[in-house]
Design a protein around this motif. Structure first.
Motif, PDB file in Angstrom:
ATOM      1  N   PRO A 105       2.624 -25.052 -42.687  1.00 44.50           N
ATOM      2  CA  PRO A 105       3.908 -24.370 -42.563  1.00 44.50           C
ATOM      3  C   PRO A 105       3.875 -23.432 -41.368  1.00 44.50           C
ATOM      4  N   MET A 106       5.035 -23.245 -40.755  1.00 43.83           N
ATOM      5  CA  MET A 106       5.120 -22.372 -39.590  1.00 43.83           C
ATOM      6  C   MET A 106       5.605 -20.993 -40.030  1.00 43.83           C
ATOM      7  N   GLU A 107       5.109 -19.984 -39.342  1.00 46.14           N
ATOM      8  CA  GLU A 107       5.478 -18.617 -39.682  1.00 46.14           C
ATOM      9  C   GLU A 107       6.703 -18.166 -38.891  1.00 46.14           C
ATOM     10  N   PHE A 108       7.639 -17.548 -39.599  1.00 47.08           N
ATOM     11  CA  PHE A 108       8.799 -16.966 -38.930  1.00 47.08           C
ATOM     12  C   PHE A 108       9.043 -15.582 -39.522  1.00 47.08           C
ATOM     13  N   SER A 109       9.412 -14.632 -38.656  1.00 45.89           N
ATOM     14  CA  SER A 109       9.774 -13.325 -39.209  1.00 45.89           C
ATOM     15  C   SER A 109      11.288 -13.237 -39.394  1.00 45.89           C
ATOM     16  N   ASP A 110      12.014 -14.071 -38.636  1.00 46.45           N
ATOM     17  CA  ASP A 110      13.473 -14.031 -38.684  1.00 46.45           C
ATOM     18  C   ASP A 110      13.990 -15.249 -39.465  1.00 46.45           C
ATOM     19  N   PRO A 111      14.670 -15.016 -40.606  1.00 42.95           N
ATOM     20  CA  PRO A 111      15.139 -16.148 -41.417  1.00 42.95           C
ATOM     21  C   PRO A 111      16.087 -17.067 -40.652  1.00 42.95           C
ATOM     22  N   ALA A 112      16.874 -16.505 -39.714  1.00 42.33           N
ATOM     23  CA  ALA A 112      17.806 -17.336 -38.942  1.00 42.33           C
ATOM     24  C   ALA A 112      17.034 -18.321 -38.081  1.00 42.33           C
ATOM     25  N   GLN A 113      15.931 -17.855 -37.502  1.00 40.15           N
ATOM     26  CA  GLN A 113      15.113 -18.745 -36.674  1.00 40.15           C
ATOM     27  C   GLN A 113      14.466 -19.821 -37.533  1.00 40.15           C
ATOM     28  N   GLU A 114      14.019 -19.418 -38.721  1.00 37.10           N
ATOM     29  CA  GLU A 114      13.401 -20.395 -39.610  1.00 37.10           C
ATOM     30  C   GLU A 114      14.403 -21.486 -39.979  1.00 37.10           C
ATOM     31  N   GLN A 115      15.647 -21.035 -40.233  1.00 39.32           N
ATOM     32  CA  GLN A 115      16.666 -22.011 -40.598  1.00 39.32           C
ATOM     33  C   GLN A 115      16.953 -22.965 -39.433  1.00 39.32           C
ATOM     34  N   ARG A 116      17.000 -22.409 -38.212  1.00 42.02           N
ATOM     35  CA  ARG A 116      17.237 -23.248 -37.034  1.00 42.02           C
ATOM     36  C   ARG A 116      16.115 -24.275 -36.904  1.00 42.02           C
ATOM     37  N   TYR A 117      14.891 -23.801 -37.122  1.00 38.83           N
ATOM     38  CA  TYR A 117      13.722 -24.675 -37.044  1.00 38.83           C
ATOM     39  C   TYR A 117      13.826 -25.805 -38.065  1.00 38.83           C
ATOM     40  N   GLN A 118      14.162 -25.442 -39.315  1.00 38.94           N
ATOM     41  CA  GLN A 118      14.253 -26.465 -40.367  1.00 38.94           C
ATOM     42  C   GLN A 118      15.369 -27.465 -40.074  1.00 38.94           C
ATOM     43  N   GLU A 119      16.484 -26.974 -39.576  1.00 43.07           N
ATOM     44  CA  GLU A 119      17.602 -27.870 -39.250  1.00 43.07           C
ATOM     45  C   GLU A 119      17.204 -28.851 -38.160  1.00 43.07           C
ATOM     46  N   LEU A 120      16.501 -28.330 -37.148  1.00 44.93           N
ATOM     47  CA  LEU A 120      16.054 -29.200 -36.061  1.00 44.93           C
ATOM     48  C   LEU A 120      15.130 -30.289 -36.584  1.00 44.93           C
ATOM     49  N   LEU A 121      14.186 -29.891 -37.441  1.00 43.08           N
ATOM     50  CA  LEU A 121      13.215 -30.865 -37.939  1.00 43.08           C
ATOM     51  C   LEU A 121      13.892 -31.985 -38.720  1.00 43.08           C
ATOM     52  N   SER A 122      14.958 -31.631 -39.439  1.00 46.59           N
ATOM     53  CA  SER A 122      15.573 -32.666 -40.262  1.00 46.59           C
ATOM     54  C   SER A 122      16.538 -33.531 -39.445  1.00 46.59           C
ATOM     55  N   GLU A 123      16.810 -33.137 -38.203  1.00 42.13           N
ATOM     56  CA  GLU A 123      17.718 -33.925 -37.370  1.00 42.13           C
ATOM     57  C   GLU A 123      16.991 -34.761 -36.340  1.00 42.13           C
ATOM     58  N   LEU A 124      15.673 -34.556 -36.225  1.00 48.90           N
ATOM     59  CA  LEU A 124      14.933 -35.229 -35.169  1.00 48.90           C
ATOM     60  C   LEU A 124      13.971 -36.249 -35.761  1.00 48.90           C
ATOM     61  N   ARG A 125      13.848 -37.342 -35.043  1.00 45.53           N
ATOM     62  CA  ARG A 125      13.069 -38.467 -35.528  1.00 45.53           C
ATOM     63  C   ARG A 125      11.646 -38.384 -34.998  1.00 45.53           C
ATOM     64  N   CYS A 126      10.692 -38.753 -35.842  1.00 47.26           N
ATOM     65  CA  CYS A 126       9.330 -38.912 -35.361  1.00 47.26           C
ATOM     66  C   CYS A 126       9.228 -40.302 -34.757  1.00 47.26           C
ATOM     67  N   LEU A 127       8.760 -40.386 -33.513  1.00 41.68           N
ATOM     68  CA  LEU A 127       8.767 -41.694 -32.845  1.00 41.68           C
ATOM     69  C   LEU A 127       7.612 -42.574 -33.263  1.00 41.68           C
ATOM     70  N   VAL A 128       6.643 -41.997 -33.943  1.00 34.18           N
ATOM     71  CA  VAL A 128       5.498 -42.804 -34.363  1.00 34.18           C
ATOM     72  C   VAL A 128       5.859 -43.591 -35.627  1.00 34.18           C
ATOM     73  N   CYS A 129       6.342 -42.864 -36.629  1.00 34.90           N
ATOM     74  CA  CYS A 129       6.800 -43.558 -37.843  1.00 34.90           C
ATOM     75  C   CYS A 129       8.309 -43.401 -37.849  1.00 34.90           C
ATOM     76  N   GLN A 130       8.989 -44.389 -37.328  1.00 32.70           N
ATOM     77  CA  GLN A 130      10.341 -44.171 -36.821  1.00 32.70           C
ATOM     78  C   GLN A 130      11.400 -43.889 -37.864  1.00 32.70           C
ATOM     79  N   ASN A 131      11.105 -44.122 -39.128  1.00 38.20           N
ATOM     80  CA  ASN A 131      12.153 -43.840 -40.087  1.00 38.20           C
ATOM     81  C   ASN A 131      11.913 -42.533 -40.834  1.00 38.20           C
ATOM     82  N   GLN A 132      11.076 -41.689 -40.258  1.00 39.84           N
ATOM     83  CA  GLN A 132      10.864 -40.369 -40.843  1.00 39.84           C
ATOM     84  C   GLN A 132      11.347 -39.309 -39.872  1.00 39.84           C
ATOM     85  N   THR A 133      11.803 -38.204 -40.442  1.00 38.71           N
ATOM     86  CA  THR A 133      12.167 -37.077 -39.589  1.00 38.71           C
ATOM     87  C   THR A 133      10.891 -36.354 -39.183  1.00 38.71           C
TER      88      THR A 133
END
Lengths: 181, 162
Positions: free
Chosen positions: B33-61
């Motif tokens: 897990p990644m450390e964040f002190s600002d909840p808004a930044q953590e939320q931005r991080y989580q949103e990004l992760l769920s919108e971006l594809r891993c190119l190695v196993c292509q059907n996973q975020t």
């Protein structure tokens, strides 16, 4: 008769579409770097850590940039081909040693042979990310002006080298460098 | 529930299951897990992760993938979020390297037009077909000749004559 015509046509179209879909390889993602200059990077050289390697080193001649690692099983598979390619006249291969340890990388080249003019040592994979690397091995074809003209993902095979890579290298060598034509 | 046909109950169950699945689809980083002190930044991080594809196993975020590259990209995104970069900026950074394919929500371009509009076209086609079938049935029901209509009327008035 007529009432079956439309369903049969739709079915045939669907089958054609699915058959076409089977011919695509979804693991081949088009690289956004084609026809773009090699992104800038500076890395220590594997053999001479005091010297650096950068896209400027690739310019001047048509060059292959091969991303490899000692932990990469598929790299082992294509290595003999790279050695063979490196002996071809006019073929120049640079290496990008991706997320490896210094000792492992040097030991691998000693044991298997070194097809590279030089290898950049990208320990943390940062340059790999900048080059959009996601499936080692990858091979970029860079023209004289440092522009990426082709990218191959996965291990090279004899057929691909013979049918795609060598003809492409030939045609790129035939091109006039920018600014002289 | 007893009165409902089995097919309807099955469909309701499917919809409910799908809905529950969608609810539980909370992004979770696969490894450290990644450390964040600002909840808004953590939320931005989580949103990004769920919108971006891993190119190695292509059907996973990126959130789900255990691939090495996904871990590296998570670290990269983490660093950039901490630096205060916005979502669009970080997505642009990754698209420049891996192409539009890293996005689970591809932009609307000439190449993705069919992808975006396809479902609506199919729905429209289904409605057209439905409408035509319904109309042809109605026409078939209405299309009785004058003699047939007379006979129908006669039969309705005096069934014994048949």
């Amino acid at each position: 008769m007529n009432r079956y015509l439309i369903p049969v046509c739709v079915f045939a179209a669907l089958i054609a579409l699915l058959a076409l879909g089977l011919r695509f390889d979804p693991s081949r993602v088009p690289s956004p770097f084609i026809d773009q200059p090699v992104p800038s990077f500076t890395l220590p050289r594997l053999h001479e850590p005091d010297r650096t390697i950068s896209p400027a080193d690739l310019r001047g001649e048509v060059t292959l940039l091969n991303v490899w690692a000692s932990w990469c099983v598929a790299c082992r598979y294509e290595h003999a081909l790279l050695l063979q390619l490196a002996r071809e006249p006019g073929v120049r291969i640079y290496g990008l040693n991706y997320k490896d340890t210094h000792e492992d990388a040097l030991r691998w080249l000693e044991a298997m042979g070194d097809p590279y003019v030089a290898s950049g040592f990208d320990a943390d994979g940062q340059v790999g990310i900048d080059l959009g690397v996601y499936g080692v091995p990858e091979t970029f074809v860079v023209d004289r002006d440092g522009i990426i003209r082709h990218k191959h993902i996965g291990p090279l095979t004899e057929e691909q080298v013979r049918d795609t890579l060598l003809p492409l290298l030939d045609s790129l060598r035939g091109e006039q460098p920018a600014g002289t034509n | 529930m007893q009165a409902l046909p089995r097919i309807v109950r099955a469909m309701v169950a499917c919809v409910l299951l799908a809905w529950c699945g969608a609810q539980s689809n909370v992004p979770r980083a696969a490894d450290a897990p990644m450390e964040f002190s600002d909840p808004a930044q953590e939320q931005r991080y989580q949103e990004l992760l769920s919108e971006l594809r891993c190119l190695v196993c292509q059907n996973q975020t990126l959130a789900d993938s255990h691939a090495d590259l996904a871990q590296d990209l998570r670290e990269e995104i983490h660093t950039r979020v901490l630096q205060g970069q916005g979502k669009d900026e970080i997505i642009a950074y990754l698209v420049a390297r891996y192409g539009d394919f890293v996005r689970y929500r591809p932009p609307l371009t000439a190449g993705t037009l069919l992808l975006w509009l396809g479902p609506f076209l199919l729905l429209a086609a289904a409605f057209v077909i439905l409408f035509r079938i319904a109309r042809s049935r109605r026409i078939a029901a209405e299309a009785l000749t004058v003699e047939e209509q007379a006979r129908v009327r006669a039969l309705l008035e005096d069934p014994d004559r048949h």
